[in-house]
Design an enzyme around this catalytic site. Sequence first.
Site, PDB file in Angstrom:
ATOM      1  N   ASP A  32     -53.800 -95.356 -54.065  1.00 43.02           N
ATOM      2  CA  ASP A  32     -54.654 -95.176 -55.249  1.00 43.02           C
ATOM      3  C   ASP A  32     -54.854 -96.486 -56.007  1.00 43.02           C
ATOM      4  O   ASP A  32     -53.976 -97.346 -56.022  1.00 43.02           O
ATOM      5  CB  ASP A  32     -53.985 -94.144 -56.172  1.00 43.02           C
ATOM      6  CG  ASP A  32     -54.920 -93.686 -57.276  1.00 43.02           C
ATOM      7  OD1 ASP A  32     -56.153 -93.842 -57.126  1.00 43.02           O
ATOM      8  OD2 ASP A  32     -54.423 -93.181 -58.289  1.00 43.02           O
ATOM      9  N   ASN A  80     -62.695 -85.818 -52.363  1.00 45.16           N
ATOM     10  CA  ASN A  80     -63.413 -87.106 -52.409  1.00 45.16           C
ATOM     11  C   ASN A  80     -64.886 -86.993 -52.002  1.00 45.16           C
ATOM     12  O   ASN A  80     -65.676 -87.909 -52.232  1.00 45.16           O
ATOM     13  CB  ASN A  80     -62.723 -88.161 -51.535  1.00 45.16           C
ATOM     14  CG  ASN A  80     -61.420 -88.686 -52.102  1.00 45.16           C
ATOM     15  OD1 ASN A  80     -60.532 -89.104 -51.367  1.00 45.16           O
ATOM     16  ND2 ASN A  80     -61.275 -88.675 -53.427  1.00 45.16           N
TER      17      ASN A  80
HETATM   18  C1  FPP Z   1     -58.249 -93.779 -54.159  1.00 47.85           C
HETATM   19  O1  FPP Z   1     -58.506 -94.856 -55.041  1.00 47.85           O
HETATM   20  C2  FPP Z   1     -58.508 -94.247 -52.803  1.00 47.85           C
HETATM   21  C3  FPP Z   1     -59.330 -93.644 -51.925  1.00 47.85           C
HETATM   22  C4  FPP Z   1     -60.064 -92.404 -52.222  1.00 47.85           C
HETATM   23  C5  FPP Z   1     -59.562 -94.227 -50.597  1.00 47.85           C
HETATM   24  C6  FPP Z   1     -58.358 -94.801 -49.946  1.00 47.85           C
HETATM   25  C7  FPP Z   1     -58.772 -95.593 -48.779  1.00 47.85           C
HETATM   26  C8  FPP Z   1     -58.272 -96.788 -48.451  1.00 47.85           C
HETATM   27  C9  FPP Z   1     -57.167 -97.442 -49.173  1.00 47.85           C
HETATM   28  C10 FPP Z   1     -58.755 -97.491 -47.261  1.00 47.85           C
HETATM   29  C11 FPP Z   1     -58.128 -96.832 -46.091  1.00 47.85           C
HETATM   30  C12 FPP Z   1     -58.491 -97.427 -44.857  1.00 47.85           C
HETATM   31  C13 FPP Z   1     -58.584 -96.756 -43.710  1.00 47.85           C
HETATM   32  C14 FPP Z   1     -58.708 -97.525 -42.494  1.00 47.85           C
HETATM   33  C15 FPP Z   1     -58.582 -95.295 -43.612  1.00 47.85           C
HETATM   34  P1  FPP Z   1     -59.685 -94.723 -56.090  1.00 47.85           P
HETATM   35  O2  FPP Z   1     -60.923 -95.186 -55.439  1.00 47.85           O
HETATM   36  O3  FPP Z   1     -59.710 -93.323 -56.603  1.00 47.85           O
HETATM   37  O4  FPP Z   1     -59.219 -95.714 -57.181  1.00 47.85           O
HETATM   38  P2  FPP Z   1     -59.413 -95.539 -58.752  1.00 47.85           P
HETATM   39  O5  FPP Z   1     -58.561 -94.366 -59.153  1.00 47.85           O
HETATM   40  O6  FPP Z   1     -58.905 -96.818 -59.287  1.00 47.85           O
HETATM   41  O7  FPP Z   1     -60.870 -95.327 -58.989  1.00 47.85           O
END
Ligand code: FPP
Length: 254
Positions: A32, A80
């Site tokens: 996250d 998501n």
């Molecule tokens: C949540 O952070 C993260 C995600 C929904 C995506 C996670 C994916 C990756 C780390 C890349 C993974 C790579 C592969 C190869 C599968 P957020 O976007 O909700 O962050 P925020 O809360 O700061 O907005």
Amino acid sequence: MSFSLKGLFTKKVSTKEEPSGEVPRHVAIIMDGNGRWAAHRGLPRTAGHHAGMVALRRTIRSANDLGIAVLTVYAFSTENWNRPSREVDFLMRLPNEFLRTDLPELIEKNVRVTMSGFREGLPKHTKDAIDDAISKTATNTGMVLNFALNYGSRAEIVKAVREIAEEVSQKQLTFDEIDEVTVSQHLYTAGLPDPDLLIRPSGEIRLSNFLLWQLAYAELCFIDVYWPDFKHEHLVAAIEVYCKRDRRFGGIKL
Ligand code: FPP
């Protein structure tokens, strides 16, 4: 360098190369903070997800070096899909990009790739990339890298209940035979040990519909760095905290 681990209390931890105790068998991570990491730099959210992929690569290497048996990473939740389509498309292409560059290393390191989540709904190119990695690593005997992709714990439990009900109605199973093992066997994580340690970076202190059944006795560690900044020393610090916890599984120390 020091940073904070959050829980009922916040404390500063010093960083080390290796934990001093036994490493957990199964570590689960909620990756996250990509969006906030990007926002702090004036970058688009997708740049944060890309940096998150780089952090994932680092963490897989660290987990493998430390001898962790199973690493489950929350890459995309069933919730998501509610994000803007441009972001969803980008996230759905990340497994392809990651596996195109990193699958040879995973194979070389004897890592076995698995997926927990609903295959239905994933774009074909995402499914193909994951399936290719799963089949090319199926006989590997080293660390299991489990992608939680299009995963939601409540929906997973509903799926398990429906499958079990169907087996009872088909007389393949009796009502009395249903126990915790039956439920576990109908979850996407069937065959894997339950996580011993859950790590959530970014400062949020919640589970967000992740492995609700499987985390029943896991130790939880919340750490105040955004996922793209997560490094070996953070993993070691979380394991260090885990090693100091007194796991009683509902019993008492005699
Ligand atoms: C949540 O952070 C993260 C995600 C929904 C995506 C996670 C994916 C990756 C780390 C890349 C993974 C790579 C592969 C190869 C599968 P957020 O976007 O909700 O962050 P925020 O809360 O700061 O907005």
